[in-house]
Every structure is written in C-alpha cells, then in structure tokens.
Design an enzyme around this catalytic site. Structure first.
Site, PDB file in Angstrom:
ATOM      1  N   HIS A   1      -0.496 -16.587  -0.700  1.00  0.00           N
ATOM      2  CA  HIS A   1      -1.574 -17.337  -2.091  1.00  0.00           C
ATOM      3  C   HIS A   1      -1.715 -18.552  -2.691  1.00  0.00           C
ATOM      4  CE1 HIS A   1      -1.319 -12.782  -3.072  1.00  0.00           C
ATOM      5  NE2 HIS A   1      -2.504 -12.827  -2.754  1.00  0.00           N
TER       6      HIS A   1
ATOM      7  N   SER B   1      -0.436  -9.107   1.279  1.00  0.00           N
ATOM      8  CA  SER B   1       0.746  -8.528  -0.099  1.00  0.00           C
ATOM      9  C   SER B   1       0.614  -7.377   1.159  1.00  0.00           C
ATOM     10  CB  SER B   1      -0.234  -8.544  -1.962  1.00  0.00           C
ATOM     11  OG  SER B   1      -0.301  -9.600  -1.960  1.00  0.00           O
TER      12      SER B   1
ATOM     13  N   ARG C   1      -9.611 -15.003   5.083  1.00  0.00           N
ATOM     14  CA  ARG C   1      -8.268 -14.980   6.444  1.00  0.00           C
ATOM     15  C   ARG C   1      -8.586 -15.197   7.128  1.00  0.00           C
ATOM     16  NH1 ARG C   1      -4.973 -10.700   3.205  1.00  0.00           N
ATOM     17  NH2 ARG C   1      -6.816 -10.406   2.466  1.00  0.00           N
TER      18      ARG C   1
ATOM     19  N   LYS D   1      -6.764  -0.220  -5.421  1.00  0.00           N
ATOM     20  CA  LYS D   1      -5.380  -0.450  -4.975  1.00  0.00           C
ATOM     21  C   LYS D   1      -4.004  -0.210  -5.909  1.00  0.00           C
ATOM     22  CE  LYS D   1      -6.027  -4.931  -1.427  1.00  0.00           C
ATOM     23  NZ  LYS D   1      -5.930  -6.401  -2.307  1.00  0.00           N
TER      24      LYS D   1
HETATM   25  O1  PNS Z   1      -6.335  -9.893  -4.762  1.00  0.00           O
HETATM   26  P1  PNS Z   1      -7.712  -8.561  -4.135  1.00  0.00           P
HETATM   27  O2  PNS Z   1      -6.347  -7.722  -4.708  1.00  0.00           O
HETATM   28  O3  PNS Z   1      -7.892  -8.827  -3.734  1.00  0.00           O
HETATM   29  O4  PNS Z   1      -8.505  -9.066  -5.606  1.00  0.00           O
HETATM   30  C1  PNS Z   1      -9.375  -8.565  -5.662  1.00  0.00           C
HETATM   31  C2  PNS Z   1     -10.068  -8.705  -7.945  1.00  0.00           C
HETATM   32  C3  PNS Z   1      -8.335  -8.235  -8.356  1.00  0.00           C
HETATM   33  C4  PNS Z   1     -10.269 -10.153  -7.860  1.00  0.00           C
HETATM   34  C5  PNS Z   1     -10.702  -7.610  -7.404  1.00  0.00           C
HETATM   35  O5  PNS Z   1     -10.497  -6.608  -7.829  1.00  0.00           O
HETATM   36  C6  PNS Z   1     -11.159  -7.871  -9.304  1.00  0.00           C
HETATM   37  O6  PNS Z   1     -11.557  -9.664  -9.735  1.00  0.00           O
HETATM   38  N1  PNS Z   1     -11.452  -7.170 -10.061  1.00  0.00           N
HETATM   39  C7  PNS Z   1     -11.437  -7.625 -11.300  1.00  0.00           C
HETATM   40  C8  PNS Z   1     -12.859  -6.416 -12.464  1.00  0.00           C
HETATM   41  C9  PNS Z   1     -14.542  -6.794 -11.565  1.00  0.00           C
HETATM   42  O7  PNS Z   1     -14.073  -8.169 -11.445  1.00  0.00           O
HETATM   43  N2  PNS Z   1     -15.426  -6.105 -10.279  1.00  0.00           N
HETATM   44  C10 PNS Z   1     -15.887  -6.436 -10.060  1.00  0.00           C
HETATM   45  C11 PNS Z   1     -16.097  -7.826  -8.772  1.00  0.00           C
HETATM   46  S1  PNS Z   1     -17.695  -7.733  -8.186  1.00  0.00           S
END
Ligand code: PNS
Length: 158
Positions: free
Chosen positions: A17, A126, A90, A41
């Site tokens: 990150h 993570s 990645r 998660k």
């Molecule tokens: O580190 P991660 O868990 O891969 O991050 C994913 C994250 C938190 C960026 C994604 O789940 C997110 O954007 N969540 C907020 C809710 C949202 O906007 N969801 C719609 C995405 S299409």
C-alpha cells in the site's frame, strides 16, 4: 488542486500500500488515504487503529492525508472534490474485481487509475500478513515496524 484518493480497508497497511501511496503522491497535489468498509471482509483492527497506523507511516509525505468514510467511495469523492481513485494492481487475479469497481465508479463520473505494484510486493496482501502473524510468522519485511508491533499485540491478546 488535483486530489486523488487511495481507498482500501488497510487492515492493516502494508509496504505494498505504502509503495502505491508514495508513487501516487508524486502525481497529485494531494492524496487522501481513505479507510473504507469492505463488506466482504471481517476486520482485525478498528478503523481508528488503522487510521493511526496509516498516519504514523505516511507522515513523511507532505501531501498525503488520512481519512475514513462509511458509504460509497464515489460519494466520498464528490463530497471531498476528489477527481481520481488510485489503486494498485498486483496480478491478473486483482483485475476482474478492480475493473468491475472502476467501471461502476465511472458511471458516477469518477476515474480510476491503476498503478502496477512493484514486483517486490506482488504477492503481498493484508490477508496474507494477518494469516502469517496469526501463526507467529515473521512479517517484518511486509509491514512497517509500528504495524508489526500492533499485529504482535493483537495476536497475543487472542
Ligand atoms: O482494500 P480493499 O478491501 O480491497 O478495498 C475495497 C474498498 C474498501 C475500496 C471497496 O470495498 C469500496 O470502495 N468500498 C466502499 C463502498 C463502495 O463504494 N462500494 C462500491 C464499489 S463498486
């Protein structure tokens, strides 16, 4: 001002990150590292703990700030005048999921820019760090020292 967001669950932040955050900070006036909920998660650290760890490790970057949001990422972007989402890719396994989110977010007019993860971090996540730490594995090459200390404390508490 060109402002980007590096969103994620950051549970916890890793060197992977940090690499993306640092590189993104070279291309934007300001980069917001935003801790968001990922409903798929379960988290190990609270949002406040994650924010503190991110603040400690990004304080050396003068144009990086840390924030959190519960809700849609596009709403965060609109509310905070963020023009772009920056995400690290990645491997091809990230691609489907990330492309889907980028395309949904594009429908709201928010661009996503992908950065190739440095090869040294291509396996790093993570989830992997938490799994290793849970069984007493050495994650010192994967996370900053404050995160390593916090992981050890969490494992000892359980
Ligand atoms: O580190 P991660 O868990 O891969 O991050 C994913 C994250 C938190 C960026 C994604 O789940 C997110 O954007 N969540 C907020 C809710 C949202 O906007 N969801 C719609 C995405 S299409």
């Amino acid at each position: 001002m060109k402002r980007a967001v590096c969103p994620g669950s950051f549970d916890p932040i890793t060197y992977g990150h940090l690499d993306i955050i640092e590189r993104a900070s070279a291309h934007f006036d300001q980069v917001v590292v935003a801790v968001l909920e990922n409903r798929t998660k379960a988290s190990l650290f609270t949002v406040a703990e994650r924010i503190e760890m991110i603040r400690e490790t990004t304080s050396k970057f003068s144009n990086v700030i840390v924030d959190s949001w519960s809700g849609l990422l596009v709403d965060y972007c609109k509310t905070n005048s963020v023009q772009a989402i920056v995400k690290g890719l990645r491997a091809v396994t990230d691609f489907d999921y990330e492309l889907q989110m980028a395309q949904v977010n594009l429908q709201s007019g928010i661009e996503t820019m992908f950065m190739a993860t440095a090869p040294a971090h291509s396996f790093l996540s993570s989830s992997l760090v938490k799994e290793l730490a849970h069984y007493g594995g050495d994650v010192s090459s994967m996370v900053p020292i404050n995160v390593n200390t916090a992981l050890k404390a969490q494992v000892a508490r359980k």
